[in-house]
Design a protein around this motif. Structure first.
Motif, PDB file in Angstrom:
ATOM      1  N   SER A 148       4.157   6.928  -6.519  1.00 20.77           N
ATOM      2  CA  SER A 148       3.562   6.159  -7.781  1.00 20.77           C
ATOM      3  C   SER A 148       2.884   5.081  -6.977  1.00 20.77           C
ATOM      4  O   SER A 148       2.233   4.239  -7.964  1.00 20.77           O
ATOM      5  CB  SER A 148       4.728   5.644  -8.643  1.00 20.77           C
ATOM      6  N   ASN A 149       3.276   4.510  -5.925  1.00 17.66           N
ATOM      7  CA  ASN A 149       2.681   3.228  -5.247  1.00 17.66           C
ATOM      8  C   ASN A 149       3.226   2.104  -5.869  1.00 17.66           C
ATOM      9  O   ASN A 149       2.471   1.315  -6.062  1.00 17.66           O
ATOM     10  CB  ASN A 149       1.232   3.215  -4.907  1.00 17.66           C
ATOM     11  N   ARG A 150       4.362   2.051  -6.396  1.00 21.37           N
ATOM     12  CA  ARG A 150       5.039   0.744  -7.173  1.00 21.37           C
ATOM     13  C   ARG A 150       5.180  -0.449  -6.258  1.00 21.37           C
ATOM     14  O   ARG A 150       4.795  -1.314  -6.273  1.00 21.37           O
ATOM     15  CB  ARG A 150       6.225   1.493  -7.925  1.00 21.37           C
ATOM     16  N   THR A 151       5.583   0.184  -4.925  1.00 22.25           N
ATOM     17  CA  THR A 151       5.554  -1.011  -3.710  1.00 22.25           C
ATOM     18  C   THR A 151       5.003  -0.580  -2.574  1.00 22.25           C
ATOM     19  O   THR A 151       4.925   0.863  -2.312  1.00 22.25           O
ATOM     20  CB  THR A 151       7.162  -1.285  -3.904  1.00 22.25           C
ATOM     21  N   GLU A 152       4.961  -1.640  -1.812  1.00 29.04           N
ATOM     22  CA  GLU A 152       4.450  -1.403  -0.422  1.00 29.04           C
ATOM     23  C   GLU A 152       5.514  -0.560   0.349  1.00 29.04           C
ATOM     24  O   GLU A 152       6.685  -1.142   0.285  1.00 29.04           O
ATOM     25  CB  GLU A 152       4.210  -2.605   0.456  1.00 29.04           C
ATOM     26  N   PRO A 153       4.890   0.421   1.286  1.00 30.06           N
ATOM     27  CA  PRO A 153       5.952   1.318   2.103  1.00 30.06           C
ATOM     28  C   PRO A 153       6.859  -0.051   2.905  1.00 30.06           C
ATOM     29  O   PRO A 153       6.348  -0.838   3.684  1.00 30.06           O
ATOM     30  CB  PRO A 153       5.108   2.362   2.863  1.00 30.06           C
ATOM     31  N   PHE A 154       8.117   0.352   3.025  1.00 34.15           N
ATOM     32  CA  PHE A 154       8.888  -0.324   4.090  1.00 34.15           C
ATOM     33  C   PHE A 154       8.755   0.281   5.455  1.00 34.15           C
ATOM     34  O   PHE A 154       9.066   1.710   5.590  1.00 34.15           O
ATOM     35  CB  PHE A 154      10.426  -0.401   3.537  1.00 34.15           C
TER      36      PHE A 154
END
Length: 442
Positions: A148-154
């Motif tokens: 969903s691309n809610r957050t930037e990848p870690f």
């Protein structure tokens, strides 16, 4: 009702006795109701059961999260190094309780020119849905459309080199659980050559994942085509050896397919240079084998019923000796791709697909003979050992039990090649990845 009628003819009971009878009646009624509720599910056939259990997978398998993902770089190098790297990525995702985003494989083979690598989607080689069905509850592949691309990848940096030990790598993964990385929807592995990740996982876990890799139908058709050609060659050899024509025309139910031997013949020029240096460093004489040595060893196998077709799995383009089908003993008819008439099957495919076809042809052979220092041979034997274990056979010592495997570079007790099964209790893939002459039939 019969119980109630019988009770009417009984003599009067004391109050405690009547209570016991009432409780018994309640239990009987409860069992009848329970059977009525459960019986519809018991009537479900096997395919319907599968759908029923898979439909409830999110509730039954809370550890493999469907809303958290692991992403890895493009997987490179040879087919079997790619399979190992893929399995390590799956097991890393499992350790982190995440789904693995479907990785990109490499159709071409370049060791240094990474920019020339030809990417190929995983689902162009292996069946995505069948992988998840067979590995259900163990690991899970996910599509990028699920993110969903809610957050930037870690970004999780993987180290390389001698300083990056297995302990350091495992410690990094453990620290990632419950940390800021765990809050991210996607953990992105950053680093060079993921197939070099230090190894934490036992052989049986790798075997489980490899067993879930099923070729897509288009490639499976090519595998079946090649094996059919091999068996047809075997029928001709039998006929020419004096088998009656009537026997050859029997129904397939009474006349089983003609068996064949697959030999992973490592005599290519690049291999011979590499293995000679390897022998010098290790002071071992059980790594390299010449064509003549391989022919001699294979001819010593006692569970071969001649005439027999010997399929030679070899990288034809790297061969300096084009006479590999000559010099075989009487009753052993050797074929490679050109003589078998299947070069067109291979020529129209990229490197990765060619290797995948050859791997399956070797894996499904009645007898397989390979080199215990070859990753290709090791993974073929691992696949065959897994199948034997599933049949309840933990040893191939003694008489032929089917799916026999041998290492032609290691001398067996009878002067022939050493019988070979993978040690499924091994705690790491070290020996399979880098080779060993310590092989046995367990």
């Amino acid at each position: 009702m019969n119980i109630l009628l019988e009770l009417k003819h009984l003599k009067p009971f004391s109050i405690p006795a009547r209570l016991v009878i009432c409780k018994g009646l309640l239990i009987v009624i409860a069992l009848i109701l329970l059977r009525a509720i459960v019986s519809p599910f018991l009537a479900i056939d096997s395919s319907e059961k599968k759908e029923f259990y898979e439909s409830t997978a999110p509730d039954l398998l809370p550890r493999i999260r469907r809303d958290k993902f692991l992403e890895v770089p493009q997987i490179i190098w040879g087919l079997n190094n790619q399979k190992i790297a893929f399995a390590r990525a799956c097991l890393t995702a499992r350790f982190l309780n995440r789904s693995l985003l479907m990785p990109s494989l490499s159709a071409s083979l370049f060791y240094k020119e990474v920019d020339l690598l030809q990417p190929i989607n995983f689902d162009k080689v292996f069946d995505f849905n069948k992988f998840n069905a067979r590995c259900h509850g163990f690991v899970r592949l996910a599509q990028y459309s699920e993110v969903s691309n809610r957050t930037e990848p870690f970004k999780l940096q993987k180290g390389t080199g001698r300083r990056w030990t297995a302990d350091r790598d495992l410690d990094q993964l453990q620290q990632s659980i419950g940390s800021n990385a765990d809050d991210s929807e996607v953990i992105e592995i950053v680093g060079k050559n993921p197939f070099l990740w230090p190894d934490h996982w036992p052989v049986k876990d790798y075997a489980k994942i490899f067993d879930c890799l099923v070729l897509v139908p288009e490639i499976e058709t090519e595998v079946v085509n090649v094996i059919s050609k091999i068996r047809e060659a075997g029928q001709r050899a039998r006929h020419e050896a004096g088998s009656s024509h009537s026997k050859q025309r029997r129904d397939s139910s009474t006349n089983p397919p003609v068996p064949y031997v697959a030999v992973h013949m490592r005599i290519e020029k690049d291999w011979m240079i590499h293995c000679k240096k390897w022998e010098q460093r290790s002071k071992s004489h059980e790594i390299c084998s010449s064509k003549e040595e391989i022919i001699h060893k294979v001819s010593q196998i006692t569970d071969l019923h001649r005439p027999v077709v010997v399929y030679l799995a070899v990288a034809d383009s790297l061969l300096e000796d084009d006479s590999i089908t000559s010099g075989w003993r009487v009753g052993m008819v050797a074929y490679e791709k050109k003589k078998l008439g299947v070069t067109d099957v291979y020529d129209r495919q990229p490197y990765l697909i060619k290797s995948a076809i050859d791997f399956e042809v070797c894996s499904r052979a009645d007898v397989f003979v390979g080199n215990s220092f070859s990753t290709f041979s090791n993974l073929v034997v691992l696949s065959r050992t897994e199948r034997l274990y599933n049949l309840g056979k933990a040893s191939s010592c003694g008489e032929n039990i089917g799916l026999s495997s041998y290492a032609y570079n290691v001398m067996g007790g009878d002067g022939g090649p050493q019988r070979w099964m993978t040690d499924m209790s091994d705690g790491s893939l070290q020996r399979l990845s880098y080779g060993t002459n310590n092989v046995s039939c367990h």
